[in-house]
Design an enzyme around this catalytic site. Structure first.
Site, short mmCIF file in Angstrom:
data_model
loop_
_atom_site.label_atom_id
_atom_site.label_comp_id
_atom_site.label_asym_id
_atom_site.label_seq_id
_atom_site.Cartn_x
_atom_site.Cartn_y
_atom_site.Cartn_z
N GLU A 10 0.85 -1.20 0.00
CA GLU A 10 0.00 0.00 0.00
C GLU A 10 0.88 1.25 0.00
O GLU A 10 1.86 1.31 0.74
CB GLU A 10 -0.89 0.00 1.25
CG GLU A 10 -1.85 1.19 1.28
CD GLU A 10 -2.86 1.06 2.40
OE1 GLU A 10 -3.58 0.04 2.46
OE2 GLU A 10 -2.94 1.99 3.22
N GLY A 102 -14.68 5.65 5.16
CA GLY A 102 -13.82 6.78 5.52
C GLY A 102 -14.11 7.28 6.92
O GLY A 102 -15.13 6.91 7.54
P1 FAD Z 1 -17.66 0.36 7.35
O1 FAD Z 1 -17.48 -0.98 6.75
O2 FAD Z 1 -18.86 1.15 6.96
O3 FAD Z 1 -17.63 0.17 8.94
C1 FAD Z 1 -17.60 1.29 9.80
C2 FAD Z 1 -18.38 0.99 11.08
O4 FAD Z 1 -19.77 0.88 10.78
C3 FAD Z 1 -18.00 -0.32 11.76
O5 FAD Z 1 -18.07 -0.14 13.14
C4 FAD Z 1 -19.06 -1.29 11.29
O6 FAD Z 1 -19.28 -2.35 12.22
C5 FAD Z 1 -20.28 -0.39 11.17
N1 FAD Z 1 -21.21 -0.82 10.11
C6 FAD Z 1 -20.88 -1.22 8.87
N2 FAD Z 1 -22.00 -1.51 8.16
C7 FAD Z 1 -23.05 -1.28 9.00
C8 FAD Z 1 -24.45 -1.39 8.86
N3 FAD Z 1 -25.01 -1.79 7.70
N4 FAD Z 1 -25.23 -1.06 9.92
C9 FAD Z 1 -24.69 -0.64 11.11
N5 FAD Z 1 -23.36 -0.53 11.29
C10 FAD Z 1 -22.54 -0.83 10.25
N6 FAD Z 1 -9.36 5.75 5.16
C11 FAD Z 1 -9.18 6.74 4.25
O7 FAD Z 1 -9.62 7.87 4.49
N7 FAD Z 1 -8.54 6.51 3.06
C12 FAD Z 1 -8.06 5.29 2.73
O8 FAD Z 1 -7.49 5.10 1.65
C13 FAD Z 1 -8.21 4.21 3.69
N8 FAD Z 1 -7.75 2.97 3.42
C14 FAD Z 1 -7.94 1.96 4.32
C15 FAD Z 1 -7.48 0.67 4.01
C16 FAD Z 1 -7.65 -0.38 4.91
C17 FAD Z 1 -7.14 -1.76 4.55
C18 FAD Z 1 -8.28 -0.15 6.17
C19 FAD Z 1 -8.43 -1.27 7.16
C20 FAD Z 1 -8.75 1.13 6.49
C21 FAD Z 1 -8.60 2.19 5.57
N9 FAD Z 1 -9.07 3.49 5.84
C22 FAD Z 1 -8.89 4.49 4.91
C23 FAD Z 1 -9.74 3.78 7.12
C24 FAD Z 1 -11.28 3.62 7.06
O9 FAD Z 1 -11.81 4.60 6.20
C25 FAD Z 1 -11.83 3.77 8.49
O10 FAD Z 1 -11.42 2.69 9.27
C26 FAD Z 1 -13.34 4.00 8.61
O11 FAD Z 1 -13.62 4.38 9.96
C27 FAD Z 1 -14.20 2.78 8.33
O12 FAD Z 1 -14.25 2.48 7.01
P2 FAD Z 1 -14.93 1.09 6.53
O13 FAD Z 1 -14.92 1.12 5.07
O14 FAD Z 1 -14.31 -0.06 7.20
O15 FAD Z 1 -16.42 1.32 7.10
#
Ligand code: FAD
Length: 284
Positions: A10, A102
Site C-alpha cells: 500500500e 472513511g
Molecule cells: P464500514 O465498513 O462502513 O464500517 C464502519 C463501522 O460501521 C464499523 O463499526 C461497522 O461495524 C459499522 N457498520 C458497517 N456496516 C453497517 C451497517 N449496515 N449497519 C450498522 N453498522 C454498520 N481511510 C481513508 O480515508 N482513506 C483510505 O485510503 C483508507 N484505506 C484503508 C485501508 C484499509 C485496509 C483499512 C483497514 C482502512 C482504511 N481506511 C482508509 C480507514 C477507514 O476509512 C476507516 O477505518 C473508517 O472508519 C471505516 O471504514 P470502513 O470502510 O471499514 O467502514
C-alpha cells in the site's frame, strides 16, 4: 499442497507539503518486489483526491506493469462523484477498488448518501458487475462497533453486498488476526482475507497510527521501541525483523495473503521482502 499466499503493498499520495514527484521515488524503490498488486489510498473526498489516486494507480500499472487497486472513501461523496471516480479508475486501468466509508473530518459535513461502506459496495456492484471490490476489516474490531461479533455481522453484510476480497487493519498480535479469521469464517465470510502488516520504522508514527485506528501496541513492540528509543536506525532494523517474523508466522497459519503498509518507505519494504520472499514463491 500449499497454495501461494498473496502479497500486496500500500502506498499513499504524497502529503500536500511534499512534491508529487516523491511518489516516483517510492515506486522506484519498490521495484523488484513483485507484489500481486499495489493499492493507493484515497483522501477525504475532494476532486483532487480522486485525481491523485487515479494518477498514481495509472502510473503503477502503465510504467511499472503491476496491478493497481484504488481506494475510495464515500463519506463525503454523492452518486455523481462516485460515478466520476469510477470513470477515472477505469481510465487508469485499475484491477479493483477498495470501497471504504472513511473517517470523519472535523468541520466537513457528510454527504449523507453512503452511510456505510456496504452502501458504496452495493452501488459500485450495480455499476460495475465484474469489477473486483475489496473491503476493509478489523481484527481487533472497528472502534465504533460494540463488539467484535457485531463488527463481523456488519462485515458479512458488506461481503454480501459484493466484496470479493478483504484487507485487514494493522495489528501486532497475530492471535488477534487468527481469532478474527476464525470468527469471520464461522459467520459465513468466505472471501480471501489479507492480513495487514505495518512495520515498526518510527516510534512516533506507530503511536500516531495505532491511536488513529485503535490498534493495540503489544508488549514486545513497546519493549522494542523503548530499547531503541535513542537509535532510530536500530529501531528500524528491529522493526524489519519483527515484521518479517510476523509474516513468517502468519504464512505458517495459512493466511490468504499479506498486505504490507509501506508508509512510503521502500527501503523497509525491500528488506522485509528479501527476508520473506521464499515464503511467497514456493508452491509445494
Ligand atoms: P464500514 O465498513 O462502513 O464500517 C464502519 C463501522 O460501521 C464499523 O463499526 C461497522 O461495524 C459499522 N457498520 C458497517 N456496516 C453497517 C451497517 N449496515 N449497519 C450498522 N453498522 C454498520 N481511510 C481513508 O480515508 N482513506 C483510505 O485510503 C483508507 N484505506 C484503508 C485501508 C484499509 C485496509 C483499512 C483497514 C482502512 C482504511 N481506511 C482508509 C480507514 C477507514 O476509512 C476507516 O477505518 C473508517 O472508519 C471505516 O471504514 P470502513 O470502510 O471499514 O467502514
Amino acid at each position: 499442497m500449499h497454495y501461494r499466499p498473496k502479497f500486496s503493498l500500500e502506498v499513499f499520495p504524497p502529503k500536500r507539503t511534499s512534491p508529487i514527484g516523491t511518489i516516483y521515488d517510492t515506486l522506484d524503490g519498490l521495484k523488484g518486489l513483485d507484489p500481486d498488486f499495489i493499492s493507493v489510498t484515497y483522501g477525504t473526498g475532494k476532486l483532487k483526491d480522486r485525481t491523485a489516486t487515479a494518477r498514481i494507480a495509472y502510473t503503477i500499472r502503465s510504467e511499472y506493469g503491476i496491478d493497481a487497486v484504488a481506494h475510495l472513501t464515500a463519506r463525503y461523496l454523492d452518486y455523481d462523484a462516485v460515478d466520476e471516480a469510477l470513470e477515472m479508475f477505469d481510465k487508469a486501468g485499475v484491477s479493483g477498488v477498495l470501497a471504504l466509508r472513511g473517517d470523519a473530518v472535523a468541520g466537513q459535513e457528510d454527504a449523507g448518501v453512503f452511510d456505510h461502506a456496504s452502501d458504496l459496495v452495493s452501488y459500485i456492484r450495480s455499476k460495475r458487475p465484474d469489477l473486483p471490490i475489496l473491503g476493509a476489516c478489523y481484527p481487533e474490531k472497528h472502534p465504533e462497533a460494540k463488539s467484535l461479533q457485531e463488527d463481523i455481522d456488519n462485515l458479512k453484510r458488506k461481503v454480501d453486498a459484493g466484496v470479493t476480497h478483504l484487507i485487514s487493519q494493522l495489528f501486532y498480535d497475530n492471535q488477534d488476526f487468527l481469532r478474527f479469521r476464525d470468527l469471520a469464517r464461522a459467520s459465513g465470510i468466505d472471501v480471501p482475507i489479507e492480513a495487514g502488516v505495518m512495520p515498526v520504522a518510527n516510534a512516533s508514527q506507530v503511536k500516531r497510527m495505532t491511536t488513529m485506528c485503535s490498534s493495540r501496541i503489544t508488549a514486545p513492540v513497546y519493549a522494542m521501541m523503548d530499547h531503541w528509543s535513542d537509535n532510530a536506525d536500530c529501531l528500524q532494523d528491529a522493526g524489519t525483523i519483527f515484521a518479517s517474523q510476523q509474516i513468517n508466522d502468519l504464512v505458517a497459519e495459512g493466511v490468504d495473503g499479506i498486505h504490507l503498509y509501506t508508509m512510503n518507505r521502500p527501503g523497509v519494504a525491500r528488506r522485509i521482502w528479501s527476508n520473506v520472499k521464499p515464503l511467497f514463491t514456493k508452491i509445494i
